[in-house]
Structure formats: C-alpha cells, structure tokens
Design a protein around this motif. Structure first.
Motif, PDB file in Angstrom:
ATOM      1  N   ASP A 158       1.049  -5.688  -8.704  1.00 64.39           N
ATOM      2  CA  ASP A 158       1.195  -4.253  -8.438  1.00 64.39           C
ATOM      3  C   ASP A 158       0.103  -3.468  -9.171  1.00 64.39           C
ATOM      4  OD1 ASP A 158       3.468  -5.399  -7.482  1.00 64.39           O
ATOM      5  OD2 ASP A 158       4.878  -4.098  -8.531  1.00 64.39           O
ATOM      6  N   PRO A 195       6.803  -6.902  -1.175  1.00 61.03           N
ATOM      7  CA  PRO A 195       8.140  -6.346  -1.402  1.00 61.03           C
ATOM      8  C   PRO A 195       8.614  -5.518  -0.208  1.00 61.03           C
ATOM      9  CG  PRO A 195       6.795  -6.104  -3.372  1.00 61.03           C
ATOM     10  CD  PRO A 195       5.879  -6.589  -2.300  1.00 61.03           C
ATOM     11  N   SER A 196       9.852  -5.701   0.182  1.00 64.96           N
ATOM     12  CA  SER A 196      10.376  -5.027   1.368  1.00 64.96           C
ATOM     13  C   SER A 196      10.449  -3.520   1.197  1.00 64.96           C
ATOM     14  CB  SER A 196      11.779  -5.581   1.694  1.00 64.96           C
ATOM     15  OG  SER A 196      12.657  -5.374   0.586  1.00 64.96           O
ATOM     16  N   TRP A 200       8.183  -1.677  -0.223  1.00 66.46           N
ATOM     17  CA  TRP A 200       6.855  -1.067  -0.260  1.00 66.46           C
ATOM     18  C   TRP A 200       6.574  -0.293   1.027  1.00 66.46           C
ATOM     19  CZ3 TRP A 200       2.399  -4.503  -2.583  1.00 66.46           C
ATOM     20  CH2 TRP A 200       2.571  -4.563  -3.977  1.00 66.46           C
TER      21      TRP A 200
END
Length: 635
Positions: free
Chosen positions: A26, A61-62, A64
């Motif tokens: 990230d 990541p879902s 995002w």
C-alpha cells in the motif's frame, strides 16, 4: 497490498509472464518498465478485470477503489468540465438525488450529508484545477469534448482519472501528450497522491521524480527494484559489470559517452551550465552496462559535406495564410550546434521546426540556407504517412534500390527490425515501431542537420537510451523538441525559448526554466510596495526583524562551509576510486572480491555525495530565502 503469486499470462501464443510472483505494498508509487509488447498494458487489464490469468493468482483488496486512465478517445458532446466531473460517479449520483424534487426529506437529508462528506461543493473547482494543471485555458472548460484533438482528449481522460477518488491509480503512459509544464504539474500531483500508484512511462525523468519502486518485465518475470529509475539502472549495472562477457561492450559505450563529454566540455560557454550537464553525462558511465543487452544499437549516418552556417534567418516572420505565429526571428544554426526548443504547446515550436525543414514558407524576412545543407526531419505526422502495405525491408528497397539487401537488413537490425519483423507489414506496427522506422529513414539520408519534433513519443526506455547515444555521437547540428528532460539534458547544450510570438536564447539551466514555468508561487515576481511615510514604530519593528534574520544567517553559512568541505573530500575519494575501477585487471575472475568491495565503496560515496549535494542546495535555498526576507517590507 497487490498480491501476485505464480502468475502466468499469454497473449495468443506469446507468453507474457511465466510463473512469476511479487507483492506490491500500500502507498507505493510503482513504475512498470519493459520493452513494448512485453505485457505492461495486459497486466493493467488483468488488474482491471479486463483479462484473466492463465494460471496463478493476482489479487487486490476488495475494498479498494480503482481509477484508471482510459486510452479510448471519446466523441462526447459533454463540456470538458462536465466530462471530467462525470468521472466522480458518486458526486454525480448524489447531485442527481439532491436536485430531484420528488425525493422525500429523509432521503434528501442523507444525500446532503453524504455530499458534504465527499466535499461535493469543492468538486467543480477541483475539476477546474485539474484542467488548468494539464494545460487547458478557462475559456476551453465549456468546449465540447469532440471539439478537441486526439492528444487533448487524452489529457481529458487523464484529468478524469485524477478526479476519481481512488485507493489504486493506474496510468498508462500519462505523459505521452503532455508538454513539459504539464509533466511537472502532474509529477507534483502524483507525489501528493495518498493511494497506491502503478504507472507505465518511458520518460526516465518522470519515473525518477515519481516512482519509489520499479517493476521490470524481464524474461517473462516481474522483477521488483527499490528506488527510482536511476537506482534501478545502477543496481542492474553493478550486477552485470561483474560478468566478464559484458566488459568489452561496456567499454565501447563508455568511450562513446566520453567522446560526447569531451566535445561538450570544449564547447560549453557557461561554466555553471557546463558543470551541471557534464556531471549528468559522466554519470552515464555508471549505468552503461545496464543496457548492454538492448536490442537497439544504431548511429545517425553522417553527411559527407557541410556548410557554415547551415541556416541563417534575419527579421523573419512565419505563420499560416499570412498570419504570423512567430515574428522578428533572428537566429543562426552552425555545424555542431545542439539546440533544444522550450515552450508550452501551441507557442510555435513545431511551426519553427517546419520552417527550418522547408515545409513552411516565410511570410517576410531574409533566410540563407547553406549549399551543402542536408536536413533530416522527424515529426509525428510522418508515422501515418508510411505505406501500410510496406514492410521495413520493402520500404528501404524503394529508398535505396542499389543497396545490397543484407546491408539493408543489417541497418534495420540496429533499429530493432530483425527476423520476421523485417518483412512484417507496417499496417500491424505499433506507434513505437513506426517511430523507429521513421528515425531509420531520417538517418539513411545522411543529414548534417537533424530536426526532431517529439521523437520519443511511443518509444520505450531502451530505444530512448539508444537514441540518446546516437545523438551524442552525431557530429552534425541538432534542433530538438521534446518533453523528455533526460534526452534534453544529455544531447543539447543550448536552449531557445519559443513564447509570445518570439524566439529567444535561454542561457541558464533547464531547471531554471522549470522553476520559472511550473507555477511555483516562489518564482512569481512580486512587486514590492514601499511607502516613504514610515512611522518610527514601523522602523523599529523592521530593525528587530532584520536582526533576528541575521542571527539565523550565521549558522547556515557555517553549515554550508562544512558541507562543502565534506563534499570536496568525498569527491576526491570518488575520483581516486574511479581511477582504480578503470584498471582492466580488476575484471578478472580472481579479482571478483576486490571488484565487489570497490563497487560497494563507490555506491556508498555516490549516495553520500548525492545527500551532501541535496543538503548544500537546501541550505542555499534557505540562505537565499532569508537574504530575500531582509529586503522585504513586512507591511
């Protein structure tokens, strides 16, 4: 984070990635690099769920939010401002709810609260700032999208992508249609971006200023490097320099670079300018091995004769249909001149190049062209003029019917047209392949004056490096338009600024031009308003303020002196170390341990020198600011 494990991807029968793994964390700003066709755009499509992996995993990541820069050119009738705002779908959804008179009070209240949460009232001004930063004028904000040219519509796509709130931002060659001013603005915007950034770019300077990690497509794998592009080159070079098979080719590259450095030192008239550019050129010796496996290796063929001057113009007006774009131009181009044209898009740089190439006639004034003038002219429109049914070989057979076929193949091989590619139809070529073929055509005619209008558009990093090397070894004159700052720094030694209908010489460094044209408030000229009727109280306050500033000046000056001493010491050690590394005996197998130790020492010194130079610059900036404060009226 983006998690990639044992990933394989194919494009038809071509394998792009083969069981590769990497993790991208990230907040990283990651540049994807690799030759055209290696799979960078396909990798973006995978992240956007436009493609599926043939095997392995690729997950983000879902939660995002993902934003990307569209490559398709819209034919919308929407205004430029509305088109950019449309990218913020939540803003548009809430806006529709708020303006729907049929909504019940509870729904309206929730929509207003959500609108406030996303700072909806600021969105129109945010969109205007994005448009302004990318070069649009306020009067253009209301123009329909389909009234803009293709390059400007791509800018609108970029503005729209930046408008979207996101945790992951994907940008595919965002600088391709930007001038330098817009590139600098975009760098600042991306440096302030809080999410994870993945971008594809072939602009080395842009990568250096934005990326903190590099993902390189190498032999169907993804190789992760810490740092920017300079760090990547040095890391790769240090690995390759230990391979004995690379040594001879490295030395050849260094000789070519050193030849250009020597020419430049002999010619440069501005000491400060010369010191800055020579330092940049000499740094190339460190990274030469990083490109030994490049598929491109060519030189511009030299003219047999030349004239001096090549071109001279006096009091010239040029433009279109008797309407001047540039007026009262006075300039001369002589053999060996290396000129970079600076100025915003639309200022007239390409107009000047077209006139020099004899594609545009003068309106008035005097011009002289040398008897032996031979112009090699490259411009983007020439890419579309290539015959679609030709192949590179048939194209050159027509240009040079008396030249042996194998000689043509050898020549084209230096531009990356090898094997089946030399007979492939141009109709299937990418923009980069067409650009390479056009450059090959320009070189074939043996020019003594090269006129290059944005030659790096569509070229990948390796071809840009090869072009830089070719221009360094070229003995003729060069006039170059480019937003690639690395290319400008390493191939030209003087600048002309095209602005406000004039062409003027710019004697300072490229960075000085950026500072003066990047919208930095520190560089704006502020008129000092002074009044003669100062009260005694004002005078006392000013004296106290000036005394406080002078107290701050003394320790800064001492720090500068100390930094300069340390810098001189490290530079002397570095010079001695470079002399040791020039000994060919070091590259024998039995000296490997010594070589690695010396390379580690050099890396340490280079890092320390770079840190000290940045410290020295920061201290001088601080000193200059305080000295300017002494002259300011606090009222």
């Amino acid at each position: 984070m983006i998690h990639i494990k044992d990933l394989s991807m194919y494009q038809g029968a071509t394998r792009l990635l083969d069981h590769t793994s990497v993790q991208l964390h990230d907040g990283w700003k990651i540049a994807l690099i690799g030759a055209n066709g290696c799979g960078k755009s396909s990798f973006f499509s995978l992240l956007l769920n436009g493609l599926t992996a043939d095997s392995g995993e690729c997950s983000i990541p879902s939660v995002w939010r993902v934003a990307h820069m569209a490559q398709e050119i819209s034919d919308s009738h929407r205004s430029a401002l509305d088109y950019v705002l449309d990218g913020h779908t939540e803003y548009r959804r809430l806006e529709a709810v708020i303006h729907d008179d049929t909504q019940n009070p509870q729904t309206l209240s929730k929509a207003l609260a959500a609108f406030d949460d996303i700072r909806g009232y600021e969105c129109p001004s945010q969109a205007e700032r994005l448009l302004s930063g990318l070069g649009f004028q306020p009067h253009q904000f209301s123009n329909p999208v389909n009234s803009f040219s293709g390059g400007w519509r791509i800018r609108l796509n970029l503005a729209r992508a930046l408008m979207v709130p996101s945790d992951l931002l994907l940008l595919d060659e965002p600088t391709n249609h930007l001038d330098m001013e817009a590139c600098i603005w975009l760098e600042k915007w991306l440096n302030a971006y809080q999410g994870t950034l993945l971008f594809v770019s072939h602009d080395k300077e842009f990568i250096n200023n934005v990326a903190d990690h590099i993902v390189s497509f190498e032999a169907q794998t993804l190789q992760l490097y810490n740092g920017n592009y300079d760090t990547y080159e040095i890391t790769k070079a240090q690995r390759l320099v230990q391979q004995q098979s690379a040594y001879e080719k490295q030395q050849q590259r260094i000789q070519e670079i050193q030849s250009f450095v020597t020419r430049f030192k002999a010619k440069a008239s501005k000491a400060r300018q010369a010191q800055s550019r020579v330092k940049e050129l000499e740094r190339m010796e460190l990274i030469a091995p990083a490109h030994i496996d490049s598929p491109f290796n060519f030189h511009f063929r030299e003219a047999d004769k030349t004239s001096d001057p090549l071109i001279r113009i006096d009091n010239l007006n040029i433009g279109y249909q008797d309407t001047p774009i540039l007026e009262n131009i006075n300039l001369m181009i002589s053999p060996g001149d290396r000129i970079g044209l600076l100025g915003v898009n639309g200022a007239g740089k390409s107009t000047l190049i077209k006139f020099l190439a004899h594609e545009l006639r003068k309106i008035s004034g005097d011009e002289y062209r040398g008897q032996n003038l031979a112009v090699g002219y490259f411009a983007q429109h020439q890419l579309e003029a290539l015959r679609a049914d030709d192949s590179p070989l048939s194209h050159f057979r027509r240009l040079a019917p008396d030249t042996h076929q194998q000689e043509l193949k050898n020549y084209l091989g230096g531009f990356g047209f090898q094997g089946d590619k030399v007979d492939a139809p141009i109709s299937n070529f990418s923009g980069g392949e067409k650009a390479r073929l056009s450059l090959a055509t320009v070189s074939w005619y043996r020019p003594n004056l090269l006129l290059l209008d944005e030659p790096t558009n569509h070229l990948d990093l390796e071809m840009r490096h090869a072009l830089t090397m070719a221009l360094q070894s070229f003995q003729g004159a060069v006039v170059l338009i480019s937003h690639d700052r690395y290319l400008l720094r390493n191939t030209v030694d003087q600048f002309w600024v095209v602005a406000n209908g004039c062409v003027t010489s710019f004697d300072n460094e490229l960075e000085d031009y950026y500072r003066n044209h990047s919208g930095n408030p520190k560089n704006e000229v502020v008129a000092e308003i002074r009044t003669e009727n100062k009260s005694a109280a004002d005078a006392q306050a000013r004296k106290r303020r000036e005394a406080a500033i002078r107290q701050q000046l003394s320790p800064i000056k001492k720090q500068i002196e100390k930094t300069e001493q340390q810098l001189n010491q490290y530079q002397q050690q570095n010079s001695e170390l470079e002399q040791q590394l020039s000994d060919s005996k070091l590259y024998r197998d039995d000296q490997k341990a010594t070589l690695i130790e010396l390379l580690d020492q050099k890396k340490f010194l280079d890092n320390e020198i770079e840190t000290l130079e940045q410290t020295w610059l920061s201290l001088h900036d601080e000193l200059e600011t305080l000295q300017q404060d002494l002259t300011k009226d606090p009222t």
